[in-house]
Design a protein around this motif. Structure first.
Motif, PDB file in Angstrom:
ATOM      1  N   ARG A 140       0.816  -1.218   0.000  1.00  0.00           N
ATOM      2  CA  ARG A 140       0.000   0.000   0.000  1.00  0.00           C
ATOM      3  C   ARG A 140       0.851   1.271   0.000  1.00  0.00           C
ATOM      4  O   ARG A 140       0.350   2.343  -0.338  1.00  0.00           O
ATOM      5  CB  ARG A 140      -0.910   0.034   1.237  1.00  0.00           C
ATOM      6  CG  ARG A 140      -2.001  -1.006   1.248  1.00  0.00           C
ATOM      7  CD  ARG A 140      -2.806  -0.912   2.510  1.00  0.00           C
ATOM      8  NE  ARG A 140      -1.973  -0.535   3.648  1.00  0.00           N
ATOM      9  CZ  ARG A 140      -2.314  -0.713   4.919  1.00  0.00           C
ATOM     10  NH1 ARG A 140      -3.467  -1.269   5.205  1.00  0.00           N
ATOM     11  NH2 ARG A 140      -1.521  -0.351   5.893  1.00  0.00           N
ATOM     12  N   ASN A 141       2.112   1.164   0.364  1.00  0.00           N
ATOM     13  CA  ASN A 141       3.004   2.320   0.321  1.00  0.00           C
ATOM     14  C   ASN A 141       3.372   2.712  -1.109  1.00  0.00           C
ATOM     15  O   ASN A 141       3.891   3.809  -1.340  1.00  0.00           O
ATOM     16  CB  ASN A 141       4.290   2.039   1.107  1.00  0.00           C
ATOM     17  CG  ASN A 141       4.021   1.824   2.590  1.00  0.00           C
ATOM     18  OD1 ASN A 141       3.198   2.513   3.176  1.00  0.00           O
ATOM     19  ND2 ASN A 141       4.703   0.873   3.187  1.00  0.00           N
ATOM     20  N   TYR A 142       3.121   1.803  -2.066  1.00  0.00           N
ATOM     21  CA  TYR A 142       3.507   2.039  -3.455  1.00  0.00           C
ATOM     22  C   TYR A 142       2.312   2.183  -4.386  1.00  0.00           C
ATOM     23  O   TYR A 142       2.367   2.931  -5.364  1.00  0.00           O
ATOM     24  CB  TYR A 142       4.389   0.880  -3.956  1.00  0.00           C
ATOM     25  CG  TYR A 142       5.673   0.736  -3.186  1.00  0.00           C
ATOM     26  CD1 TYR A 142       6.823   1.413  -3.580  1.00  0.00           C
ATOM     27  CD2 TYR A 142       5.736  -0.071  -2.057  1.00  0.00           C
ATOM     28  CE1 TYR A 142       8.012   1.280  -2.866  1.00  0.00           C
ATOM     29  CE2 TYR A 142       6.919  -0.204  -1.334  1.00  0.00           C
ATOM     30  CZ  TYR A 142       8.048   0.475  -1.739  1.00  0.00           C
ATOM     31  OH  TYR A 142       9.220   0.357  -1.031  1.00  0.00           O
ATOM     32  N   VAL A 143       1.243   1.448  -4.097  1.00  0.00           N
ATOM     33  CA  VAL A 143       0.129   1.369  -5.031  1.00  0.00           C
ATOM     34  C   VAL A 143      -1.132   0.964  -4.268  1.00  0.00           C
ATOM     35  O   VAL A 143      -1.044   0.230  -3.265  1.00  0.00           O
ATOM     36  CB  VAL A 143       0.471   0.333  -6.139  1.00  0.00           C
ATOM     37  CG1 VAL A 143       0.579  -1.069  -5.574  1.00  0.00           C
ATOM     38  CG2 VAL A 143      -0.508   0.374  -7.281  1.00  0.00           C
ATOM     39  N   PRO A 144      -2.325   1.437  -4.672  1.00  0.00           N
ATOM     40  CA  PRO A 144      -3.542   0.974  -3.987  1.00  0.00           C
ATOM     41  C   PRO A 144      -3.758  -0.529  -4.188  1.00  0.00           C
ATOM     42  O   PRO A 144      -3.582  -1.042  -5.298  1.00  0.00           O
ATOM     43  CB  PRO A 144      -4.661   1.783  -4.668  1.00  0.00           C
ATOM     44  CG  PRO A 144      -3.985   2.914  -5.343  1.00  0.00           C
ATOM     45  CD  PRO A 144      -2.620   2.435  -5.713  1.00  0.00           C
ATOM     46  N   SER A 167      -6.505  -1.228   0.458  1.00  0.00           N
ATOM     47  CA  SER A 167      -6.632   0.228   0.338  1.00  0.00           C
ATOM     48  C   SER A 167      -8.085   0.629   0.130  1.00  0.00           C
ATOM     49  O   SER A 167      -8.517   1.682   0.613  1.00  0.00           O
ATOM     50  CB  SER A 167      -5.794   0.733  -0.841  1.00  0.00           C
ATOM     51  OG  SER A 167      -4.458   0.305  -0.747  1.00  0.00           O
ATOM     52  N   ALA A 168      -8.827  -0.187  -0.611  1.00  0.00           N
ATOM     53  CA  ALA A 168     -10.241   0.096  -0.876  1.00  0.00           C
ATOM     54  C   ALA A 168     -10.958  -1.205  -1.198  1.00  0.00           C
ATOM     55  O   ALA A 168     -10.359  -2.157  -1.708  1.00  0.00           O
ATOM     56  CB  ALA A 168     -10.385   1.083  -2.035  1.00  0.00           C
ATOM     57  N   LEU A 169     -12.259  -1.244  -0.893  1.00  0.00           N
ATOM     58  CA  LEU A 169     -13.082  -2.438  -1.121  1.00  0.00           C
ATOM     59  C   LEU A 169     -14.272  -2.112  -2.007  1.00  0.00           C
ATOM     60  O   LEU A 169     -14.983  -1.131  -1.774  1.00  0.00           O
ATOM     61  CB  LEU A 169     -13.593  -2.998   0.209  1.00  0.00           C
ATOM     62  CG  LEU A 169     -12.601  -3.727   1.115  1.00  0.00           C
ATOM     63  CD1 LEU A 169     -13.275  -4.113   2.421  1.00  0.00           C
ATOM     64  CD2 LEU A 169     -12.041  -4.970   0.425  1.00  0.00           C
ATOM     65  N   ILE A 170     -14.481  -2.967  -3.004  1.00  0.00           N
ATOM     66  CA  ILE A 170     -15.665  -2.893  -3.857  1.00  0.00           C
ATOM     67  C   ILE A 170     -16.514  -4.119  -3.547  1.00  0.00           C
ATOM     68  O   ILE A 170     -16.009  -5.244  -3.535  1.00  0.00           O
ATOM     69  CB  ILE A 170     -15.284  -2.882  -5.347  1.00  0.00           C
ATOM     70  CG1 ILE A 170     -14.397  -1.665  -5.671  1.00  0.00           C
ATOM     71  CG2 ILE A 170     -16.525  -2.874  -6.231  1.00  0.00           C
ATOM     72  CD1 ILE A 170     -13.830  -1.679  -7.082  1.00  0.00           C
ATOM     73  N   ARG A 412       7.076  -3.366  12.277  1.00  0.00           N
ATOM     74  CA  ARG A 412       8.177  -4.218  11.785  1.00  0.00           C
ATOM     75  C   ARG A 412       8.860  -3.577  10.577  1.00  0.00           C
ATOM     76  O   ARG A 412      10.091  -3.518  10.489  1.00  0.00           O
ATOM     77  CB  ARG A 412       7.622  -5.606  11.437  1.00  0.00           C
ATOM     78  CG  ARG A 412       8.628  -6.534  10.801  1.00  0.00           C
ATOM     79  CD  ARG A 412       8.117  -7.954  10.656  1.00  0.00           C
ATOM     80  NE  ARG A 412       6.740  -8.047  10.234  1.00  0.00           N
ATOM     81  CZ  ARG A 412       6.303  -7.791   8.997  1.00  0.00           C
ATOM     82  NH1 ARG A 412       7.161  -7.408   8.063  1.00  0.00           N
ATOM     83  NH2 ARG A 412       5.027  -7.926   8.687  1.00  0.00           N
ATOM     84  N   ILE A 413       8.063  -3.083   9.621  1.00  0.00           N
ATOM     85  CA  ILE A 413       8.612  -2.457   8.416  1.00  0.00           C
ATOM     86  C   ILE A 413       9.386  -1.186   8.766  1.00  0.00           C
ATOM     87  O   ILE A 413      10.398  -0.861   8.139  1.00  0.00           O
ATOM     88  CB  ILE A 413       7.468  -2.152   7.416  1.00  0.00           C
ATOM     89  CG1 ILE A 413       6.848  -3.468   6.910  1.00  0.00           C
ATOM     90  CG2 ILE A 413       7.969  -1.317   6.248  1.00  0.00           C
ATOM     91  CD1 ILE A 413       5.498  -3.294   6.242  1.00  0.00           C
ATOM     92  N   ALA A 414       8.914  -0.483   9.817  1.00  0.00           N
ATOM     93  CA  ALA A 414       9.576   0.758  10.246  1.00  0.00           C
ATOM     94  C   ALA A 414      10.883   0.496  10.989  1.00  0.00           C
ATOM     95  O   ALA A 414      11.612   1.439  11.296  1.00  0.00           O
ATOM     96  CB  ALA A 414       8.635   1.567  11.135  1.00  0.00           C
TER      97      ALA A 414
END
Length: 561
Positions: A140-144, A167-170, A412-414
């Motif tokens: 999500r840091n790069y693309v939805p 990032s979003a739900l349909i 963890r990523i941070a």
């Protein structure tokens, strides 16, 4: 008269759905049925496997943009996630992430039609869902990351947590999104808690319409492929703003602290409550008069040297302390017999607990943001399950658990080293929420330490087997077993610690565990890798435990054009 022709997505199978979404003649399947990578664990249980293991990966373009569609086949084992299907899913996302990091933007779209973990491969499903979640959070840091829930089954179990991370739900109105299926809630909590036969109520609680009306989904579309495509493109183009729901811990925690559930809240009332969430005033939860001395609490007190909890939620203990000069934040979920959410009184992760974990992990991230030394985070794991209840499903327990997963993965990523210590039960969505996103897992070698996706009684009912049959199968399929020794065979543990008194730990037991936590911390620091790939690199994983998981990723890499 104008004739409108629609093309259904819901009525098709997973493979057709994936190709339908992509531009004509642009798409090709990766690791398809002709590669014959099927589950190695089903035949031993007299279940016929499927060559694609119910997971379809198709790469192409959508509106000219490079896209990968991951589509789950609900007609095979209820869309359940096992070792191969989970590895295909996680491996595809990991490959997209690698491309994005190199500047080659590829858009991931996930089509959900799943009941969650495949019980016949239980702990493989847990490991896979943790890896899928980790990839989504970083991607999500790069693309939805767009999730689509068209209908038929919906998204349940551990997979609902991954949907909550999107990032979003349909959704369609026929789609459903919840953590515990209605039948499972009725089975675990009784008919008075939830009547699974009341289909109208179920859709009013967890259907696409109510999820959109309460802002837990981003778009409702009719069952027409063109509408799904339009929705995805609108999300990509920013016409539909991303909500970042799992980061709103203050708002949700304030709401669930103030909520009264003495009488059942109707779906219509729940809608008003959620829509007016920001107007809720903060309240304090009462301190329980009866302290339940669980394993989690005992080890929390021991490892923190009796430091008082700073948490505003009595069932989530949080304290900062030092071990061998290393600053650490310890977090434990413990029983609270006076918890207003009565389905979460025995140490389960519920609405309050998931959001509280998210709060105190994210606060650690924020406090250490400017520091070169990110504090160690130690989840102390003793959780019997997530909470099974009417109000939990109505108000989205899946999102509460997603928020906890998101917080741990983000930490963890941070650069925060996370070392989870399994001192008691580590079951299902509770373990996914609290522990499974750790860089390293340490477990006490004790019969009271168990890992699985469901209670034995429930697993027997759902798989239509006796408990004796399940125990017999577990002898040849370790992922089906509950004991920590069997889980260790899968290769995910950093250390299985012998000769420690798990029930009545003394100073010597504390010191032995601290020694291993420090070893794990130093291993994380020297390794420098911030994802979960170490679980696929251990000797046990390579030689036995995750052979199919590793092979699936290798084949995806070879077929990626």
């Amino acid at each position: 008269m104008t004739l409108f022709i629609t093309e259904s997505l819901v009525e098709n199978l997973a493979r057709e759905r994936a190709f339908q979404l992509l531009d004509q003649d642009s798409a090709y399947e990766i690791l398809g049925p002709f590669d014959r990578l099927e589950s190695p664990h089903l035949a031993a249980q007299n279940i016929v496997p499927q060559y694609d293991d119910g997971m379809v990966i198709v790469k192409g373009t959508l509106n000219g943009k490079p896209t990968v569609v991951i589509s789950i086949e609900g007609n095979f084992q209820g869309g359940g996630i096992g070792e191969v299907s989970g590895a295909k899913f996680a491996g595809a996302l990991e490959k997209v992430l690698k491309e994005c990091k190199q500047g080659n933007i590829i858009y991931p779209v996930i089509i959900y039609d799943t009941g969650g973990v495949r019980l016949q491969e239980a702990n493989y499903g847990l490991l896979s869902i943790a890896e899928i979640s980790a990839a989504i959070v970083e991607l999500r840091n790069y693309v939805p990351v767009v999730g689509v829930i068209p209908g038929k089954i919906g998204s349940f179990g551990g997979m609902s947590l991954t949907a909550g991370l999107c990032s979003a739900l349909i959704m369609t109105r026929e789609g459903r999104l919840g953590m515990n299926g209605p039948e499972v809630v009725e089975q675990e909590a009784g008919l008075r808690e939830l009547d699974a036969r009341n289909k109208q109520l179920i859709w009013q609680m967890i259907g696409g319409a109510i999820r959109k009306e309460t802002l837990l989904a981003d778009l409702i579309v009719e069952d027409d492929v063109s509408k799904f495509k339009e929705g995805i493109i609108k999300i990509w183009d920013g016409e539909i703003p991303l909500q970042h729901r799992t980061e709103k811990y203050n708002e949700f925690l304030k709401l669930f602290k103030s909520l009264s559930i003495e009488d059942k809240i109707s779906p219509e009332q729940a809608k008003e409550i959620l829509l007016n969430m920001n107007a809720v005033e903060d309240t304090e939860l009462s301190i329980p008069t009866e302290i339940v001395n669980s394993r989690g609490r005992k080890w929390f007190d021991l490892l923190t040297n009796g430091q008082p909890s700073i948490s505003e939620v009595p069932s989530v203990l949080v304290a900062d302390s030092f071990i061998n000069g290393i600053k650490a934040r310890f977090i434990a979920v413990v029983p609270n017999k006076e918890n207003k959410y009565y389905r979460a009184r025995n140490g389960e992760v519920g609405l309050l607990e998931g959001w509280a974990i998210a709060k105190y992990v994210r606060e650690a991230i924020e406090e250490d943001a400017a520091s070169n030394e990110k504090r160690l985070i130690v989840p102390i794991v003793d959780v019997p399950s997530q909470a099974f209840g009417y109000h939990e499903e109505l108000f989205g327990i899946y999102l509460s658990c997603s928020a906890a997963v998101d917080a741990y993965a983000t930490a963890r990523i941070a650069g925060h080293p996370i070392v989870a210590t399994l001192v008691g039960n580590a079951i299902s969505g509770a373990f996914l929420s609290h522990g499974m996103q750790a860089n390293r897992l340490i477990a006490l070698n004790d019969q009271g330490v168990n890992v699985h996706v469901m209670s034995k009684q429930s697993a027997a009912i759902i798989t239509q087997r006796s408990i004796r049959d399940l125990d017999e199968i577990a002898k040849s399929v370790p992922s089906m077993a509950y004991d920590i020794q069997s889980f260790n065979k899968l290769g995910a543990l950093y250390q299985l610690l012998d000769e420690v008194n798990a029930d009545e730990p003394a100073e010597v037991d504390k010191n032995r565990l601290i020694e291993q936590i420090v070893n794990a911390y130093e291993d994380i620091k020297s390794d420098g890798i911030r994802d979960l790939s170490c679980r696929l690199k251990s000797e046990k994983a390579i030689s036995y435990g995750r052979k199919a998981s590793i092979k699936a990723r290798e084949m995806i890499d070879l077929q990626w054009k």
